[in-house]
Design a protein around this motif. Structure first.
Motif, PDB file in Angstrom:
ATOM      1  N   ALA A 249      48.941 -27.490 -34.261  1.00  0.00           N
ATOM      2  CA  ALA A 249      47.971 -27.869 -33.230  1.00  0.00           C
ATOM      3  C   ALA A 249      47.731 -26.722 -32.262  1.00  0.00           C
ATOM      4  O   ALA A 249      46.578 -26.448 -31.868  1.00  0.00           O
ATOM      5  N   ARG A 250      48.797 -26.023 -31.878  1.00  0.00           N
ATOM      6  CA  ARG A 250      48.680 -24.900 -30.954  1.00  0.00           C
ATOM      7  C   ARG A 250      47.844 -23.776 -31.574  1.00  0.00           C
ATOM      8  O   ARG A 250      46.996 -23.172 -30.907  1.00  0.00           O
ATOM      9  N   VAL A 251      48.075 -23.504 -32.847  1.00  0.00           N
ATOM     10  CA  VAL A 251      47.323 -22.436 -33.525  1.00  0.00           C
ATOM     11  C   VAL A 251      45.846 -22.797 -33.621  1.00  0.00           C
ATOM     12  O   VAL A 251      44.974 -21.936 -33.453  1.00  0.00           O
ATOM     13  N   LEU A 252      45.552 -24.044 -33.892  1.00  0.00           N
ATOM     14  CA  LEU A 252      44.148 -24.471 -33.947  1.00  0.00           C
ATOM     15  C   LEU A 252      43.452 -24.228 -32.607  1.00  0.00           C
ATOM     16  O   LEU A 252      42.281 -23.828 -32.567  1.00  0.00           O
ATOM     17  N   GLU A 253      44.181 -24.435 -31.512  1.00  0.00           N
ATOM     18  CA  GLU A 253      43.621 -24.148 -30.188  1.00  0.00           C
ATOM     19  C   GLU A 253      43.392 -22.650 -30.013  1.00  0.00           C
ATOM     20  O   GLU A 253      42.351 -22.217 -29.500  1.00  0.00           O
ATOM     21  N   LEU A 254      44.371 -21.852 -30.462  1.00  0.00           N
ATOM     22  CA  LEU A 254      44.268 -20.397 -30.311  1.00  0.00           C
ATOM     23  C   LEU A 254      43.109 -19.819 -31.124  1.00  0.00           C
ATOM     24  O   LEU A 254      42.528 -18.792 -30.755  1.00  0.00           O
ATOM     25  N   LEU A 255      42.799 -20.470 -32.250  1.00  0.00           N
ATOM     26  CA  LEU A 255      41.748 -19.953 -33.133  1.00  0.00           C
ATOM     27  C   LEU A 255      40.388 -20.595 -32.837  1.00  0.00           C
ATOM     28  O   LEU A 255      39.446 -20.430 -33.617  1.00  0.00           O
ATOM     29  N   GLU A 256      40.296 -21.283 -31.711  1.00  0.00           N
ATOM     30  CA  GLU A 256      39.019 -21.890 -31.327  1.00  0.00           C
ATOM     31  C   GLU A 256      37.943 -20.803 -31.206  1.00  0.00           C
ATOM     32  O   GLU A 256      38.170 -19.726 -30.651  1.00  0.00           O
ATOM     33  N   GLY A 257      36.780 -21.090 -31.762  1.00  0.00           N
ATOM     34  CA  GLY A 257      35.698 -20.110 -31.769  1.00  0.00           C
ATOM     35  C   GLY A 257      35.505 -19.496 -33.135  1.00  0.00           C
ATOM     36  O   GLY A 257      34.453 -18.910 -33.416  1.00  0.00           O
ATOM     37  N   LEU A 296      48.037 -14.811 -32.012  1.00  0.00           N
ATOM     38  CA  LEU A 296      49.290 -15.462 -32.402  1.00  0.00           C
ATOM     39  C   LEU A 296      50.502 -14.735 -31.820  1.00  0.00           C
ATOM     40  O   LEU A 296      51.480 -15.365 -31.390  1.00  0.00           O
ATOM     41  N   ASP A 297      50.426 -13.405 -31.797  1.00  0.00           N
ATOM     42  CA  ASP A 297      51.548 -12.619 -31.263  1.00  0.00           C
ATOM     43  C   ASP A 297      51.727 -12.880 -29.775  1.00  0.00           C
ATOM     44  O   ASP A 297      52.851 -13.048 -29.280  1.00  0.00           O
ATOM     45  N   THR A 298      50.617 -12.921 -29.051  1.00  0.00           N
ATOM     46  CA  THR A 298      50.674 -13.184 -27.603  1.00  0.00           C
ATOM     47  C   THR A 298      51.283 -14.552 -27.316  1.00  0.00           C
ATOM     48  O   THR A 298      52.030 -14.735 -26.342  1.00  0.00           O
ATOM     49  N   ALA A 299      50.979 -15.528 -28.181  1.00  0.00           N
ATOM     50  CA  ALA A 299      51.485 -16.890 -27.978  1.00  0.00           C
ATOM     51  C   ALA A 299      52.876 -17.090 -28.558  1.00  0.00           C
ATOM     52  O   ALA A 299      53.455 -18.175 -28.417  1.00  0.00           O
ATOM     53  N   GLY A 300      53.412 -16.055 -29.208  1.00  0.00           N
ATOM     54  CA  GLY A 300      54.751 -16.164 -29.781  1.00  0.00           C
ATOM     55  C   GLY A 300      54.829 -17.070 -30.997  1.00  0.00           C
ATOM     56  O   GLY A 300      55.872 -17.676 -31.264  1.00  0.00           O
ATOM     57  N   ILE A 301      53.748 -17.140 -31.780  1.00  0.00           N
ATOM     58  CA  ILE A 301      53.722 -17.973 -32.980  1.00  0.00           C
ATOM     59  C   ILE A 301      54.219 -17.164 -34.173  1.00  0.00           C
ATOM     60  O   ILE A 301      53.697 -16.080 -34.470  1.00  0.00           O
ATOM     61  N   ASP A 302      55.231 -17.676 -34.850  1.00  0.00           N
ATOM     62  CA  ASP A 302      55.760 -16.999 -36.035  1.00  0.00           C
ATOM     63  C   ASP A 302      54.951 -17.373 -37.273  1.00  0.00           C
ATOM     64  O   ASP A 302      54.547 -18.537 -37.444  1.00  0.00           O
ATOM     65  N   VAL A 303      54.731 -16.395 -38.146  1.00  0.00           N
ATOM     66  CA  VAL A 303      53.997 -16.650 -39.390  1.00  0.00           C
ATOM     67  C   VAL A 303      54.801 -16.148 -40.588  1.00  0.00           C
ATOM     68  O   VAL A 303      55.589 -15.206 -40.475  1.00  0.00           O
ATOM     69  N   VAL A 304      54.587 -16.810 -41.706  1.00  0.00           N
ATOM     70  CA  VAL A 304      55.168 -16.358 -42.979  1.00  0.00           C
ATOM     71  C   VAL A 304      54.317 -15.239 -43.548  1.00  0.00           C
ATOM     72  O   VAL A 304      54.814 -14.238 -44.062  1.00  0.00           O
ATOM     73  N   ASP A 305      52.992 -15.400 -43.406  1.00  0.00           N
ATOM     74  CA  ASP A 305      52.078 -14.409 -43.979  1.00  0.00           C
ATOM     75  C   ASP A 305      50.725 -14.544 -43.295  1.00  0.00           C
ATOM     76  O   ASP A 305      50.335 -15.618 -42.837  1.00  0.00           O
ATOM     77  N   ILE A 306      50.012 -13.427 -43.230  1.00  0.00           N
ATOM     78  CA  ILE A 306      48.651 -13.433 -42.717  1.00  0.00           C
ATOM     79  C   ILE A 306      47.902 -12.302 -43.399  1.00  0.00           C
ATOM     80  O   ILE A 306      48.440 -11.217 -43.621  1.00  0.00           O
TER      81      ILE A 306
END
Length: 324
Positions: A249-257, A296-306
């Motif tokens: 949910a947080r990532v969806l907010e961050l990717l708004e736009g 994502l980095d600014t929000a401290g979200i960890d990813v497996v791959d991008i």
């Protein structure tokens, strides 16, 4: 291309080609051209008209209407001359499994009028070209599927045809054998041989074909290079695979736009333990990906791959064949 008195002549020219069987229209007026030395991928689902096209171009059947020319010669009015230009391998290897590799190639040569030293020299050339030297005297029935297919293609080239029709040449082969046949087919381009390749393997067409003609229900629904067809699907996408589902949910907010193409809610996850994946359009390519990484980095979200992914030929195929 070939030429007659300075006039351009395509290796294959198909114009409004129609083939009907009673009330069933297998081809509904298709048109395309293939240049000399080009590999054309003819794609389409079962029943789209691929094999019918090959049988008409190779003079095995007559069209209901329209025309087709091979190196300038009409497939109906000048069928005998057309057969001098072409060779054909079907979906299954046309070999005598009780004969050796050399004996099979010799049969192909004799059927087309080659004899004596000319035939022996040509067999030696093909054995080296297709890496068949080690199995020259081995019975074809003992060879792998991929090796049998290479013998079959070599047999089709005994007479050095200008145009080669390959009708689903890797059907039933394992990935390793398929890759070996791909290398063989790609090498034909260097020989200046025009190849019309029908296939249901989208990766095969993507790897081998200079251009693609896509059929569906007897009509041409798209034509162009693999790159041109992929652009019809849209821009590249940025794929993000998250470590924690709770971050979705947080990532969806961050990717708004950004335009969301796919989210975990689409049911794409393999199960409750699978890492959630989100896909957004990347109209600016790597610039879009860099922007997503920064958010994502600014929000401290960890990813497996991008990463950035271009549209696949599979997506083009599905989109075009589902909407026609």
């Amino acid at each position: 291309m070939t030429s007659i008195e300075g006039v351009h002549v395509a290796a294959i020219k198909v114009t409004d080609l129609v083939k009907t069987y009673g009330e069933v229209a297998a081809l509904k007026g298709i048109s395309f051209e293939v240049e000399r030395g080009e590999i054309l991928g003819l794609l389409g689902p079962n029943g789209s008209g691929k094999t019918t096209t090959v049988t008409l171009l190779s003079t095995l059947q007559r069209p209901t209407s329209g025309s087709a020319r091979i190196c300038g010669d009409d497939v109906v009015a000048e069928a005998a001359r057309v057969r001098e230009h072409i060779s054909l391998t079907g979906q299954y290897a046309s070999l005598d499994e009780g004969l050796t590799t050399v004996e099979n190639l010799s049969v192909f040569g004799r059927l087309t009028g080659l004899r004596g030293s000319r035939l022996r020299t040509r067999i030696d050339e093909l054995a080296e070209q297709f890496d068949l030297t080690a199995v020259r005297n081995q019975r074809v029935g003992t060879l792998s599927g991929g090796m049998r297919r290479r013998v079959d293609i070599a047999g089709a080239l005994v007479t050095r045809p200008e145009v080669l029709f390959l009708d689903e040449p890797t059907t039933g082969l394992d990935p390793r054998s398929r890759a070996a046949v791909w290398d063989t087919v790609a090498g034909l381009r260097k020989e200046g041989i025009t190849v019309l390749l029908t296939t249901q393997y989208l990766e095969e067409a993507d790897r081998l074909a200079d251009r693609i003609v896509m059929l569906n229900r007897g009509t041409v629904v798209a034509a162009g290079t693999p790159g041109q067809l992929k652009k019809q699907v849209g821009a590249a996408v940025c794929e993000v695979t998250l470590v924690e589902r709770a971050d979705t949910a947080r990532v969806l907010e961050l990717l708004e736009g950004l335009e969301l193409v796919e989210s975990p809610a689409d049911g794409t996850a393999a199960g409750p333990q699978a890492h959630p994946r989100l896909v957004v359009r990347a109209p600016n390519g790597m610039a879009t990906v860099s922007g997503v990484i920064d958010r994502l980095d600014t929000a401290g979200i960890d990813v497996v791959d991008i990463g950035l992914r271009q549209p696949s030929l599979d997506e083009v195929f599905l989109q075009l064949t589902e909407t026609v």
